[in-house]
Motif scaffolding. Structure first.
Motif, mmCIF file in Angstrom:
data_model
loop_
_atom_site.group_PDB
_atom_site.id
_atom_site.type_symbol
_atom_site.label_atom_id
_atom_site.label_comp_id
_atom_site.label_asym_id
_atom_site.label_seq_id
_atom_site.Cartn_x
_atom_site.Cartn_y
_atom_site.Cartn_z
ATOM 1 N N LEU A 77 0.952 -1.195 0.012
ATOM 2 C CA LEU A 77 -0.091 -0.060 0.018
ATOM 3 C C LEU A 77 0.766 1.330 0.030
ATOM 4 N N GLU A 78 0.384 2.455 -0.498
ATOM 5 C CA GLU A 78 0.873 3.601 -0.244
ATOM 6 C C GLU A 78 1.299 3.828 1.103
ATOM 7 N N LYS A 79 2.204 4.537 1.516
ATOM 8 C CA LYS A 79 2.527 4.895 2.989
ATOM 9 C C LYS A 79 2.232 6.190 3.409
ATOM 10 N N HIS A 80 1.713 6.911 2.499
ATOM 11 C CA HIS A 80 1.246 8.331 2.968
ATOM 12 C C HIS A 80 0.022 8.736 2.335
ATOM 13 N N ALA A 81 -0.670 9.488 3.587
ATOM 14 C CA ALA A 81 -2.189 9.876 3.396
ATOM 15 C C ALA A 81 -2.277 11.203 3.856
ATOM 16 N N GLU A 82 -3.051 12.049 2.807
ATOM 17 C CA GLU A 82 -3.215 13.436 3.592
ATOM 18 C C GLU A 82 -4.017 13.455 4.836
ATOM 19 N N VAL A 83 -3.625 14.561 5.479
ATOM 20 C CA VAL A 83 -4.459 14.341 7.073
ATOM 21 C C VAL A 83 -5.819 14.237 6.793
ATOM 22 N N HIS A 84 -6.530 14.671 5.827
ATOM 23 C CA HIS A 84 -8.112 14.832 5.951
ATOM 24 C C HIS A 84 -8.475 13.366 5.317
ATOM 25 N N LYS A 85 -7.743 12.412 4.883
ATOM 26 C CA LYS A 85 -8.143 11.086 4.507
ATOM 27 C C LYS A 85 -8.056 10.100 5.545
ATOM 28 N N ARG A 86 -8.725 8.963 5.349
ATOM 29 C CA ARG A 86 -8.616 7.979 6.242
ATOM 30 C C ARG A 86 -7.242 7.213 5.895
ATOM 31 N N ASN A 87 -6.683 6.328 6.763
ATOM 32 C CA ASN A 87 -5.405 5.706 6.758
ATOM 33 C C ASN A 87 -5.731 4.731 5.526
ATOM 34 N N PRO A 88 -4.791 4.595 4.667
ATOM 35 C CA PRO A 88 -4.573 3.549 3.625
ATOM 36 C C PRO A 88 -5.012 2.246 4.209
ATOM 37 N N MET A 89 -4.481 1.743 5.223
ATOM 38 C CA MET A 89 -4.576 0.523 5.705
ATOM 39 C C MET A 89 -6.155 0.161 6.029
ATOM 40 N N ASP A 90 -6.567 1.173 6.507
ATOM 41 C CA ASP A 90 -8.013 1.040 6.733
ATOM 42 C C ASP A 90 -8.720 1.113 5.666
ATOM 43 N N LEU A 91 -8.668 1.900 4.537
ATOM 44 C CA LEU A 91 -9.443 1.849 3.324
ATOM 45 C C LEU A 91 -9.521 0.642 2.942
ATOM 46 N N PHE A 92 -8.239 -0.166 2.681
ATOM 47 C CA PHE A 92 -7.824 -1.252 2.105
ATOM 48 C C PHE A 92 -8.550 -2.483 2.976
ATOM 49 N N ARG A 93 -8.594 -2.272 4.096
ATOM 50 C CA ARG A 93 -9.179 -3.513 4.963
ATOM 51 C C ARG A 93 -10.788 -3.423 4.612
ATOM 52 N N ALA A 94 -11.230 -2.058 4.513
ATOM 53 C CA ALA A 94 -12.702 -2.229 4.369
ATOM 54 C C ALA A 94 -13.101 -2.746 2.893
ATOM 55 N N ALA A 95 -12.007 -2.114 1.934
ATOM 56 C CA ALA A 95 -12.503 -2.621 0.519
ATOM 57 C C ALA A 95 -12.229 -4.128 0.400
ATOM 58 N N VAL A 96 -11.340 -4.657 0.979
ATOM 59 C CA VAL A 96 -11.239 -6.352 0.841
ATOM 60 C C VAL A 96 -12.272 -7.217 1.180
ATOM 61 N N GLN A 97 -13.147 -6.578 2.298
ATOM 62 C CA GLN A 97 -14.318 -7.280 2.773
ATOM 63 C C GLN A 97 -15.308 -7.471 1.859
ATOM 64 N N THR A 98 -15.426 -6.378 0.842
ATOM 65 C CA THR A 98 -16.514 -6.453 -0.334
ATOM 66 C C THR A 98 -15.976 -6.990 -1.745
ATOM 67 N N TRP A 99 -14.798 -7.705 -1.569
ATOM 68 C CA TRP A 99 -14.406 -8.710 -3.039
ATOM 69 C C TRP A 99 -14.363 -9.836 -2.664
ATOM 70 N N PRO A 100 -15.534 -10.420 -3.393
ATOM 71 C CA PRO A 100 -15.989 -11.869 -3.409
ATOM 72 C C PRO A 100 -14.727 -12.670 -3.733
ATOM 73 N N ARG A 136 -7.083 -0.328 -8.917
ATOM 74 C CA ARG A 136 -7.905 0.686 -9.299
ATOM 75 C C ARG A 136 -8.057 1.262 -7.632
ATOM 76 N N HIS A 137 -7.803 0.493 -6.590
ATOM 77 C CA HIS A 137 -8.019 0.834 -5.193
ATOM 78 C C HIS A 137 -7.141 2.074 -5.086
ATOM 79 N N PRO A 138 -7.006 3.235 -4.282
ATOM 80 C CA PRO A 138 -6.484 4.246 -4.196
ATOM 81 C C PRO A 138 -5.437 4.143 -3.246
ATOM 82 N N SER A 139 -5.498 3.102 -2.333
ATOM 83 C CA SER A 139 -4.295 2.597 -1.289
ATOM 84 C C SER A 139 -3.173 1.915 -1.708
ATOM 85 N N VAL A 140 -3.578 1.093 -3.174
ATOM 86 C CA VAL A 140 -2.804 -0.079 -3.423
ATOM 87 C C VAL A 140 -1.776 0.797 -4.388
#
Length: 160
Positions: A77-100, A136-140
């Motif tokens: 994953l990308e290591k840096h996120a803008e302060v107003h964005k969620r953590n890339p790890m959290d975004l990825f963890r949430a997205a992976v739950q939706t990928w069958p 296409r996931h922004p954190s990857v």
């Protein structure tokens, strides 16, 4: 160990038997572990209520249902996120739950951040998943793939 439940020898025998056949009757299970059916039932209920037995499932053979390709993907994953964005790890963890296609996801130490086990129909399905979903996931930032040629050992049973 964190949240470890104390298990005696009978509990372990019960768990081994249930890992082999989750649909075994209490009468047969009781005979295997040398307890009465009522005592066996009480122990199984305790193991369920304490979370040792998380759930019962049917194990489906992927090839028999048209899912003939298994791949392991190391994802960075990308290591840096803008302060107003969620953590890339959290975004990825949430997205992976939706990928069958992703049947298992583990966070890792080392160079890569996650290991995914992906089960798909074929290479075309795999390509669509990687190109249209994962990359296409922004954190990857990057991924590396290894395809399963042969399952040398495949078990869900823990060594109790």
């Amino acid at each position: 160990m964190e949240n470890q439940i104390p298990l005696d020898a009978i509990d372990r025998r019960i768990l081994r038997a249930l890992q082999g056949d989750g649909r075994i009757t209490y009468d047969v299970l009781a005979a295997q572990v040398s307890l009465s059916p009522s005592a066996t039932l009480r122990r199984v209920k305790r193991l369920e209520e304490s979370g040792v037995i998380a759930r019962y499932v049917a194990l489906v053979a992927p090839e028999r249902v048209g899912l003939g390709l298994t791949a392991y993907l190391n994802v960075r994953l990308e290591k840096h996120a803008e302060v107003h964005k969620r953590n890339p790890m959290d975004l990825f963890r949430a997205a992976v739950q939706t990928w069958p296609e992703v049947v298992e996801c583990a966070a890792l130490t080392g160079e890569m951040d996650f290991l995914l086990r992906v089960v798909v129909e074929d290479m075309a399905h795999y390509s669509r998943f990687v190109m249209d979903t994962l990359l296409r996931h922004p954190s990857v930032e990057d991924c590396k793939t290894s395809f399963v040629l042969d399952r040398v050992k495949n078990t869900t049973a823990l060594p109790l």
